[in-house]
Design an enzyme around this catalytic site. Structure first.
Site, PDB file in Angstrom:
ATOM      1  N   HIS A 123     -10.272   8.822  46.910  1.00  0.00           N
ATOM      2  CA  HIS A 123      -9.846   8.189  48.160  1.00  0.00           C
ATOM      3  C   HIS A 123      -8.681   8.998  48.714  1.00  0.00           C
ATOM      4  O   HIS A 123      -7.929   9.623  47.965  1.00  0.00           O
ATOM      5  CB  HIS A 123      -9.413   6.745  47.852  1.00  0.00           C
ATOM      6  N   GLN A 203     -11.034  -0.107  42.597  1.00  0.00           N
ATOM      7  CA  GLN A 203     -12.382  -0.667  42.473  1.00  0.00           C
ATOM      8  C   GLN A 203     -12.676  -1.180  41.069  1.00  0.00           C
ATOM      9  O   GLN A 203     -13.301  -2.221  40.891  1.00  0.00           O
ATOM     10  CB  GLN A 203     -13.424   0.389  42.858  1.00  0.00           C
ATOM     11  N   LYS A 226      -8.665  -6.709  46.542  1.00  0.00           N
ATOM     12  CA  LYS A 226     -10.001  -6.408  46.032  1.00  0.00           C
ATOM     13  C   LYS A 226     -10.308  -7.247  44.793  1.00  0.00           C
ATOM     14  O   LYS A 226     -11.353  -7.100  44.166  1.00  0.00           O
ATOM     15  CB  LYS A 226     -10.119  -4.919  45.713  1.00  0.00           C
ATOM     16  N   CYS A 364     -12.700   6.670  53.752  1.00  0.00           N
ATOM     17  CA  CYS A 364     -11.467   7.360  53.349  1.00  0.00           C
ATOM     18  C   CYS A 364     -11.724   8.356  52.225  1.00  0.00           C
ATOM     19  O   CYS A 364     -10.892   8.548  51.332  1.00  0.00           O
ATOM     20  CB  CYS A 364     -10.387   6.365  52.939  1.00  0.00           C
TER      21      CYS A 364
END
Length: 407
Positions: A123, A203, A226, A364
């Site tokens: 990212h 993630q 997240k 991104c």
């Protein structure tokens, strides 16, 4: 799956609405997950009953707010199995956590001609801070190449390691591809030559069981939003011995022990890195998000999400013009794809017309998109509250869109 999916969905108010006259199908979970009612209630409760600054107050509201705030730090410690809560620092998000390491550890321990290793699938938040540091210090940024299926080439990583390598900063699970990197092997190899390792867990923390002691990573960065928690809040985990050697990130209140015009004595960790009034309400609410995850169990959550990804792959693999992007053997629940001859944005808009929320663009990760020779992808990402019927709805939509373009 032994947990009650209908009951779980009932905990999330935002899911029960229509978009363009269709029931909402929310498949943008890699960008941000929705929030259960308990998180929303915790936010409201803090502002209605406990609103006060923390740590420095002697009155009841300050005491309650402080206890709730620090209780979340303990929950984070348990969530990632750090040795102690002092190794848990609250930040604004994964991006700030990585920048904190770059501006403190990086500025102190990385110098001219030293090397930092990242991967092709990073990212931007795990690229730009290191580019800035390298430009300032005269250090070099090295990049691990990846295979066509979206897996890193581990042998090439090993070739990059050398005595000048001071830091390896790598994503645990790719936001754009879903690829789960072999981080335990990466950490072991980096430590053998004396390098430190930062894991971007933005993630992975929502899908995988994380044990920082077992992984032996030096840093872990992740975001609350997240993990079914509020936005604008993140965590940096760091080993105590490293954090104590790092200078402060920001100057101001809370990060000090004593201030005079001649000299300032800094506070102990984690407070040395938490200057100013923190994001109190969202930290407290994040505790409820962690309770929600723990109540279901990471293994149960992952099993459900893996089943959804497998079902999505099964339903889309024979669609003419469907092009999957990122087909690693080990993935979190991310399906990135393109439809031949169509721009990802157009596909996203057509799915939105069916009430299906997906993410489109480069996510991104522009260098990664360049590696594949594409502008971007359509990304559907699944969470614990998603269903097989929603997958079927999306697959039907993709098939119709593909037929329009490729008939």
């Amino acid at each position: 799956m032994s947990f009650d999916l209908e009951k779980i969905r009932g905990l999330f108010p935002v899911l029960h609405q229509e978009v363009h006259g269709r029931p909402l199908v929310y498949f943008d979970n890699a960008a941000t997950t929705q929030k259960p009612q308990a998180v929303l209630d915790a936010l409201r409760n803090y502002y209605e009953h406990d609103n006060s600054n923390i740590h420095r107050g002697a009155h009841t509201l300050a005491d309650r707010a402080t206890r709730h705030y620090e209780a979340t730090r303990e929950k984070v410690k348990d969530f990632i199995n750090s040795r102690e809560s002092a190794e848990v620092i609250f930040t604004k998000g994964t991006t700030e956590s990585i920048n904190l390491v770059a501006q403190t550890f990086g500025r102190k321990f990385i110098g001219k001609d030293d090397e930092i290793i990242i991967s092709t699938m990073e990212h931007h938040s795990n690229i730009v801070p290191w580019q800035m540091l390298c430009e300032e210090k005269g250090a070099k940024l090295r990049v691990i190449p990846i295979q066509e299926n979206g897996e890193i080439i581990f042998e090439e990583f090993e070739k990059l390691l050398n005595p000048k390598t001071k830091l390896v900063s790598i994503v645990h699970a790719s936001n754009a591809l879903g690829t789960i990197n072999p981080v335990k092997k990466i950490i072991q190899a980096a430590h053998e030559i004396g390098a430190k390792v930062l894991l971007d867990g933005a993630q992975s923390t929502s899908h995988l069981e994380i044990d920082v002691q077992e992984l032996d990573c030096d840093f872990l960065a992740f975001s609350a939003h997240k993990l079914y928690g509020p936005t604008g809040l993140g965590v940096l985990y760091g080993k105590r011995e490293i954090l104590e050697e790092m200078p402060p990130f920001l100057g101001g209140g809370e990060m000090i022990k004593e201030v005079s015009f001649e000299k300032t004595t800094y506070n102990e960790i984690p407070f040395k890195f938490e200057a100013g009034t923190p994001n109190i309400a969202d930290v407290i609410a994040f505790g409820q998000a962690l309770d929600f995850i723990q109540s279901l169990g990471k293994k149960q959550i992952k099993a459900h999400e893996d089943e959804l990804l497998s079902y999505a792959n099964q339903l889309t693999k024979d669609i003419k013009g469907f092009i999957p992007v990122g087909t690693a053997a080990d993935k979190v629940s991310v399906l990135s794809f393109n439809i031949q001859g169509m721009h990802p944005f157009d596909v996203g808009q057509m799915l939105d017309a069916r009430g299906i929320a997906v993410r489109t663009g480069h996510h991104c990760t522009q260098p990664l998109m360049h590696r594949f020779g594409i502008e971007g992808t359509v990304r559907a990402s699944f969470a614990v509250y998603n269903t097989k019927s929603e997958i079927e709805n999306m697959a039907e939509g993709i098939a119709k869109i593909a037929r329009i373009k490729n008939k």
